[in-house]
Design an enzyme around this catalytic site. Structure first.
Site, PDB file in Angstrom:
ATOM      1  N   HIS A   1      -2.165 -10.253  34.169  1.00  0.00           N
ATOM      2  CA  HIS A   1      -2.400 -10.814  35.267  1.00  0.00           C
ATOM      3  C   HIS A   1      -2.851 -12.055  35.163  1.00  0.00           C
ATOM      4  O   HIS A   1      -3.346 -13.310  35.827  1.00  0.00           O
ATOM      5  CB  HIS A   1      -2.400 -10.441  36.476  1.00  0.00           C
ATOM      6  CG  HIS A   1      -1.644  -8.705  36.749  1.00  0.00           C
ATOM      7  ND1 HIS A   1      -1.202  -7.776  37.120  1.00  0.00           N
ATOM      8  CD2 HIS A   1      -0.431  -9.510  37.157  1.00  0.00           C
ATOM      9  CE1 HIS A   1      -0.331  -7.159  37.446  1.00  0.00           C
ATOM     10  NE2 HIS A   1       0.197  -8.164  37.606  1.00  0.00           N
TER      11      HIS A   1
ATOM     12  N   ARG B   1       7.193 -12.437  31.324  1.00  0.00           N
ATOM     13  CA  ARG B   1       7.093 -11.429  30.161  1.00  0.00           C
ATOM     14  C   ARG B   1       8.326 -11.395  29.165  1.00  0.00           C
ATOM     15  O   ARG B   1       8.441 -10.999  27.142  1.00  0.00           O
ATOM     16  CB  ARG B   1       7.049  -9.919  30.148  1.00  0.00           C
ATOM     17  CG  ARG B   1       5.479  -9.925  30.828  1.00  0.00           C
ATOM     18  CD  ARG B   1       5.459  -8.688  31.600  1.00  0.00           C
ATOM     19  NE  ARG B   1       6.785  -8.594  32.300  1.00  0.00           N
ATOM     20  CZ  ARG B   1       6.656  -7.358  33.346  1.00  0.00           C
ATOM     21  NH1 ARG B   1       5.835  -5.962  32.930  1.00  0.00           N
ATOM     22  NH2 ARG B   1       7.915  -7.305  33.849  1.00  0.00           N
TER      23      ARG B   1
END
Length: 166
Positions: free
Chosen positions: A17, A91
């Site tokens: 993050h 991702r």
């Protein structure tokens, strides 16, 4: 002012993050880290704790604001806050498949665009769920989370929404 939002539950915030938020801070004048609560999820940390961990972790980055999203649609939140873009880290292709319909809906509802940033290779495996699972089973997650998160995870509190064993 170019303002973006990085939304998420951040339960807990992790280094993947942080990497996406830091990159977003380089693209926009202000980045709002909008901490959300989804009633369908079970949280390890209360909203106040998630906000505090994000603020502690991101304090050194310029142009970052951490606040709760509150109730309602992200598109409406963006309109109220004058946000021109939503930043999402990806991702894998499954993240893209999940995020694309939401990006399209948000654009149609409020005109806000979504910017996808691919995660760095060494963070592709990280998720808050995986970190909680590894930590809950006694694994070392110190390479994956900021110190403020690590400290709280080691505090020994049972995960939220679960009964203590005994």
């Amino acid at each position: 002012m170019r303002r973006a939002v990085c939304p998420g539950s951040f339960d807990p915030i992790h280094n993947g993050h942080l990497e996406v938020i830091a990159r977003a801070a380089g693209l926009f004048d202000e980045v709002i880290v909008a901490v959300s609560t989804n009633q369908a999820k079970k949280y390890r940390f209360a909203l106040a704790e998630r906000l505090e961990m994000a603020r502690e972790t991101l304090a050194s980055l310029k142009g970052i604001v951490v606040e709760p999203v509150g109730e309602g649609l992200l598109a409406e939140y963006c309109r109220q806050r004058g946000v021109s873009a939503i930043v999402k880290g990806l991702r894998s292709s499954s993240d893209f498949d999940y995020e694309l319909p939401m990006a399209t809906m948000n654009r149609q509802l409020s005109g806000v665009e979504t910017v996808f940033l691919p995660a760095e290779a060494h963070y592709l495996h990280l998720s808050s769920t995986l970190i909680k699972e590894v930590a809950g089973l006694g694994g070392n997650v110190s390479d994956y989370v900021p110190r403020s998160v690590q400290r709280r995870m080691l505090a020994g509190e049972p995960p939220r929404n679960q009964q203590p064993k005994g």
